[in-house]
Design a protein around this motif. Sequence first.
Motif, PDB file in Angstrom:
ATOM      1  N   GLU A  30      -1.039  -8.360  -7.310  1.00 25.90           N
ATOM      2  CA  GLU A  30       0.395  -8.694  -7.356  1.00 25.90           C
ATOM      3  C   GLU A  30       1.271  -7.547  -6.853  1.00 25.90           C
ATOM      4  O   GLU A  30       2.424  -7.755  -6.491  1.00 25.90           O
ATOM      5  N   ARG A  32      -0.078  -5.420  -4.403  1.00 20.06           N
ATOM      6  CA  ARG A  32      -0.908  -4.974  -3.259  1.00 20.06           C
ATOM      7  C   ARG A  32      -1.866  -3.849  -3.682  1.00 20.06           C
ATOM      8  O   ARG A  32      -2.085  -2.893  -2.951  1.00 20.06           O
ATOM      9  N   PHE A  35      -1.699   1.692  -7.502  1.00 23.46           N
ATOM     10  CA  PHE A  35      -2.279   2.259  -8.724  1.00 23.46           C
ATOM     11  C   PHE A  35      -1.201   2.850  -9.625  1.00 23.46           C
ATOM     12  O   PHE A  35      -0.247   3.457  -9.167  1.00 23.46           O
ATOM     13  N   SER A  71      -2.052  -0.033  -1.957  1.00 23.52           N
ATOM     14  CA  SER A  71      -0.737   0.342  -1.397  1.00 23.52           C
ATOM     15  C   SER A  71      -0.219   1.647  -1.994  1.00 23.52           C
ATOM     16  O   SER A  71       0.984   1.929  -1.941  1.00 23.52           O
ATOM     17  N   GLY A  72      -1.123   2.443  -2.588  1.00 26.86           N
ATOM     18  CA  GLY A  72      -0.725   3.765  -3.073  1.00 26.86           C
ATOM     19  C   GLY A  72      -0.164   3.735  -4.476  1.00 26.86           C
ATOM     20  O   GLY A  72      -0.403   2.797  -5.247  1.00 26.86           O
ATOM     21  N   GLY A  73       0.605   4.753  -4.799  1.00 28.05           N
ATOM     22  CA  GLY A  73       1.163   4.871  -6.142  1.00 28.05           C
ATOM     23  C   GLY A  73       2.159   3.752  -6.419  1.00 28.05           C
ATOM     24  O   GLY A  73       2.941   3.376  -5.540  1.00 28.05           O
ATOM     25  N   ASP A  74       2.129   3.238  -7.647  1.00 29.54           N
ATOM     26  CA  ASP A  74       3.027   2.141  -8.038  1.00 29.54           C
ATOM     27  C   ASP A  74       4.442   2.693  -8.153  1.00 29.54           C
ATOM     28  O   ASP A  74       4.772   3.409  -9.116  1.00 29.54           O
ATOM     29  N   TYR A  83       3.880   9.523 -11.785  1.00 32.36           N
ATOM     30  CA  TYR A  83       3.724   8.115 -12.172  1.00 32.36           C
ATOM     31  C   TYR A  83       3.549   8.060 -13.687  1.00 32.36           C
ATOM     32  O   TYR A  83       2.702   8.759 -14.246  1.00 32.36           O
ATOM     33  N   LEU A  92       0.146  12.780 -11.573  1.00 31.18           N
ATOM     34  CA  LEU A  92      -0.303  12.561 -10.190  1.00 31.18           C
ATOM     35  C   LEU A  92      -1.838  12.567 -10.220  1.00 31.18           C
ATOM     36  O   LEU A  92      -2.472  13.228  -9.407  1.00 31.18           O
ATOM     37  N   ILE A 117      -2.366   1.838   2.559  1.00 33.37           N
ATOM     38  CA  ILE A 117      -1.062   2.449   2.846  1.00 33.37           C
ATOM     39  C   ILE A 117      -0.758   3.547   1.828  1.00 33.37           C
ATOM     40  O   ILE A 117      -1.117   3.424   0.655  1.00 33.37           O
ATOM     41  N   GLY A 118      -0.073   4.594   2.278  1.00 33.42           N
ATOM     42  CA  GLY A 118       0.357   5.657   1.366  1.00 33.42           C
ATOM     43  C   GLY A 118      -0.841   6.300   0.684  1.00 33.42           C
ATOM     44  O   GLY A 118      -1.850   6.631   1.319  1.00 33.42           O
ATOM     45  N   GLY A 119      -0.746   6.446  -0.647  1.00 32.25           N
ATOM     46  CA  GLY A 119      -1.868   7.009  -1.405  1.00 32.25           C
ATOM     47  C   GLY A 119      -3.117   6.149  -1.298  1.00 32.25           C
ATOM     48  O   GLY A 119      -4.233   6.637  -1.508  1.00 32.25           O
ATOM     49  N   THR A 141       3.389   6.405   4.165  1.00 33.26           N
ATOM     50  CA  THR A 141       4.804   6.058   4.000  1.00 33.26           C
ATOM     51  C   THR A 141       5.590   7.190   3.342  1.00 33.26           C
ATOM     52  O   THR A 141       6.805   7.079   3.188  1.00 33.26           O
ATOM     53  N   VAL A 145       9.438   7.037   1.495  1.00 33.12           N
ATOM     54  CA  VAL A 145       9.681   6.693   0.082  1.00 33.12           C
ATOM     55  C   VAL A 145       9.827   7.939  -0.798  1.00 33.12           C
ATOM     56  O   VAL A 145       9.805   7.840  -2.020  1.00 33.12           O
ATOM     57  N   ASP A 149       1.432  13.662   0.618  1.00 31.80           N
ATOM     58  CA  ASP A 149       0.162  14.209   0.142  1.00 31.80           C
ATOM     59  C   ASP A 149      -0.244  15.290   1.133  1.00 31.80           C
ATOM     60  O   ASP A 149      -0.783  14.999   2.201  1.00 31.80           O
ATOM     61  N   GLN A 175       2.573   1.921  11.144  1.00 31.78           N
ATOM     62  CA  GLN A 175       1.325   1.274  10.719  1.00 31.78           C
ATOM     63  C   GLN A 175       0.429   1.078  11.938  1.00 31.78           C
ATOM     64  O   GLN A 175       0.912   0.825  13.037  1.00 31.78           O
TER      65      GLN A 175
HETATM   66  C1  2NE Z   1       1.870  -2.520   1.299  1.00 36.60           C
HETATM   67  C2  2NE Z   1       3.005  -3.212   2.011  1.00 36.60           C
HETATM   68  C3  2NE Z   1       3.078  -2.784   3.489  1.00 36.60           C
HETATM   69  C4  2NE Z   1       2.745  -4.741   1.925  1.00 36.60           C
HETATM   70  O1  2NE Z   1       3.801  -5.462   2.508  1.00 36.60           O
HETATM   71  P1  2NE Z   1       3.879  -7.052   2.246  1.00 36.60           P
HETATM   72  O2  2NE Z   1       5.044  -7.529   3.040  1.00 36.60           O
HETATM   73  O3  2NE Z   1       2.554  -7.672   2.481  1.00 36.60           O
HETATM   74  O4  2NE Z   1       4.144  -7.243   0.679  1.00 36.60           O
HETATM   75  P2  2NE Z   1       5.436  -6.877  -0.167  1.00 36.60           P
HETATM   76  O5  2NE Z   1       6.286  -8.089  -0.308  1.00 36.60           O
HETATM   77  O6  2NE Z   1       6.102  -5.644   0.331  1.00 36.60           O
HETATM   78  O7  2NE Z   1       4.757  -6.535  -1.547  1.00 36.60           O
HETATM   79  C5  2NE Z   1       4.277  -7.541  -2.424  1.00 36.60           C
HETATM   80  C6  2NE Z   1       4.600  -7.103  -3.828  1.00 36.60           C
HETATM   81  O8  2NE Z   1       3.893  -5.901  -4.092  1.00 36.60           O
HETATM   82  C7  2NE Z   1       4.798  -4.894  -4.489  1.00 36.60           C
HETATM   83  C8  2NE Z   1       6.093  -5.282  -3.829  1.00 36.60           C
HETATM   84  O9  2NE Z   1       7.190  -4.641  -4.463  1.00 36.60           O
HETATM   85  C9  2NE Z   1       6.084  -6.781  -4.008  1.00 36.60           C
HETATM   86  O10 2NE Z   1       6.427  -7.097  -5.325  1.00 36.60           O
HETATM   87  P3  2NE Z   1       7.663  -8.108  -5.648  1.00 36.60           P
HETATM   88  O11 2NE Z   1       8.849  -7.538  -4.972  1.00 36.60           O
HETATM   89  O12 2NE Z   1       7.246  -9.412  -5.024  1.00 36.60           O
HETATM   90  O13 2NE Z   1       7.746  -8.150  -7.132  1.00 36.60           O
HETATM   91  N1  2NE Z   1       4.304  -3.603  -4.038  1.00 36.60           N
HETATM   92  C10 2NE Z   1       3.723  -3.311  -2.874  1.00 36.60           C
HETATM   93  N2  2NE Z   1       3.404  -2.032  -2.803  1.00 36.60           N
HETATM   94  C11 2NE Z   1       3.797  -1.481  -3.965  1.00 36.60           C
HETATM   95  C12 2NE Z   1       3.755  -0.174  -4.495  1.00 36.60           C
HETATM   96  N3  2NE Z   1       3.181   0.870  -3.833  1.00 36.60           N
HETATM   97  N4  2NE Z   1       4.271   0.021  -5.721  1.00 36.60           N
HETATM   98  C13 2NE Z   1       4.801  -0.980  -6.422  1.00 36.60           C
HETATM   99  N5  2NE Z   1       4.884  -2.249  -5.977  1.00 36.60           N
HETATM  100  C14 2NE Z   1       4.387  -2.492  -4.746  1.00 36.60           C
HETATM  101  C15 2NE Z   1       4.376  -2.928   1.351  1.00 36.60           C
HETATM  102  O14 2NE Z   1       4.418  -3.573   0.108  1.00 36.60           O
HETATM  103  C16 2NE Z   1       4.640  -1.475   1.173  1.00 36.60           C
HETATM  104  O15 2NE Z   1       5.031  -0.801   2.089  1.00 36.60           O
HETATM  105  N6  2NE Z   1       4.453  -0.976  -0.064  1.00 36.60           N
HETATM  106  C17 2NE Z   1       4.814   0.374  -0.460  1.00 36.60           C
HETATM  107  C18 2NE Z   1       3.800   1.373   0.061  1.00 36.60           C
HETATM  108  C19 2NE Z   1       4.164   2.757  -0.412  1.00 36.60           C
HETATM  109  O16 2NE Z   1       5.164   3.301  -0.017  1.00 36.60           O
HETATM  110  N7  2NE Z   1       3.360   3.345  -1.321  1.00 36.60           N
HETATM  111  C20 2NE Z   1       3.612   4.597  -1.965  1.00 36.60           C
HETATM  112  C21 2NE Z   1       3.331   5.787  -1.059  1.00 36.60           C
HETATM  113  S1  2NE Z   1       3.440   7.358  -1.871  1.00 36.60           S
HETATM  114  C22 2NE Z   1       1.874   7.480  -2.618  1.00 36.60           C
HETATM  115  O17 2NE Z   1       1.171   6.525  -2.687  1.00 36.60           O
HETATM  116  C23 2NE Z   1       1.429   8.788  -3.205  1.00 36.60           C
HETATM  117  C24 2NE Z   1       1.646   9.983  -2.575  1.00 36.60           C
HETATM  118  O18 2NE Z   1       2.297  10.016  -1.418  1.00 36.60           O
HETATM  119  C25 2NE Z   1       1.246  11.196  -3.157  1.00 36.60           C
HETATM  120  C26 2NE Z   1       0.552  11.177  -4.327  1.00 36.60           C
HETATM  121  C27 2NE Z   1       0.308   9.948  -4.961  1.00 36.60           C
HETATM  122  C28 2NE Z   1       0.721   8.770  -4.395  1.00 36.60           C
END
Ligand code: 2NE
Length: 271
Positions: A30, A32, A35, A71-74, A83, A92, A117-119, A141, A145, A149, A175
Amino acid sequence: MWTSKKDFEDIRYETCDDGAIAKITINRPEVRNAFRPKTVKELLVALDLAHEDPQVGVIILTGEGDKAFCSGGDQKVRGHAGYVGEDGIPRLNILDVQKKLRGIPKPVVAMVAGYAIGGGHVLHIVCDLTIAAENARFGQTGPKVGSFDGGLGASYLARIVGQKKAREIWYLCRQYDAQQALEMGLVNTVVPNDQLETETLQWCREMLAHSPLALRCLKASLNADCDGQMGLLDLAGNATLLYYMSEEAKEGKNAFVEKRQPDFSKFPRVP
Ligand code: 2NE
């Protein structure tokens, strides 16, 4: 075919092939398969189970469904300093998972359908191999956002795709599809979506047919090239393991236990 080995909330831990292949699935489709701290804690427990289980030879890391690997960190539980889990403490702790994926002395295969994506992208980077479905999409990303990392997500990525490409990936936050990922050496192969698991299992079974100690030492050697003294620690640990298995090392231990002088004279000084 898969047998569940332990109940979790955010992940699944299963095995097949008489326990030789373990599969860890992030089960939050739900979001993607983003975590949260609980997901990360469970991943660490599952990785430990796979590490400690002598039956397990290869580990698959994947995400539930065909829309995302991870899709990385929630972002919805991201607080002031990380987080935030049920205990209210920001973390983290995904970095501990990265360390574990890299240090576990068995091959780990990322099985990627949809977004890494992302984390979540960094998780597949850290795995030994990546099998991608045709619908896989890869990218960072962080700068979009408000995150980054700068550890393995930057330096090890650059080892894989080169400095210019790594900078492009991080600075532009674009992407990349599965074919582009294959061309830059970011994944090992690309297969049709409906053959992803079959092909991944085939790769796992090929590795299982090979010497576990050779694979273990190769993983440590390839890590050591990048990991400095901590890499040498793991590599040397394997040398000690192999030495303990020799008659020469056993003579030292036996002599101590039997309260006598060790006799190493029969062991050759090979050139
Ligand atoms: C993954 C991506 C590209 C998917 O796009 P799409 O269009 O297929 O789906 P959508 O509609 O964006 O997402 C579906 C649902 O999943 C949630 C969305 O908010 C949505 O929920 P609702 O609005 O329908 O309720 N969702 C998706 N990714 C989520 C996330 N990471 N956290 C919480 N909810 C998420 C697109 O969804 C996207 O770009 N997601 C964000 C990717 C992102 O920026 N991730 C974090 C990067 S930072 C990181 O991970 C990190 C770090 O840099 C360093 C240390 C630790 C972690």
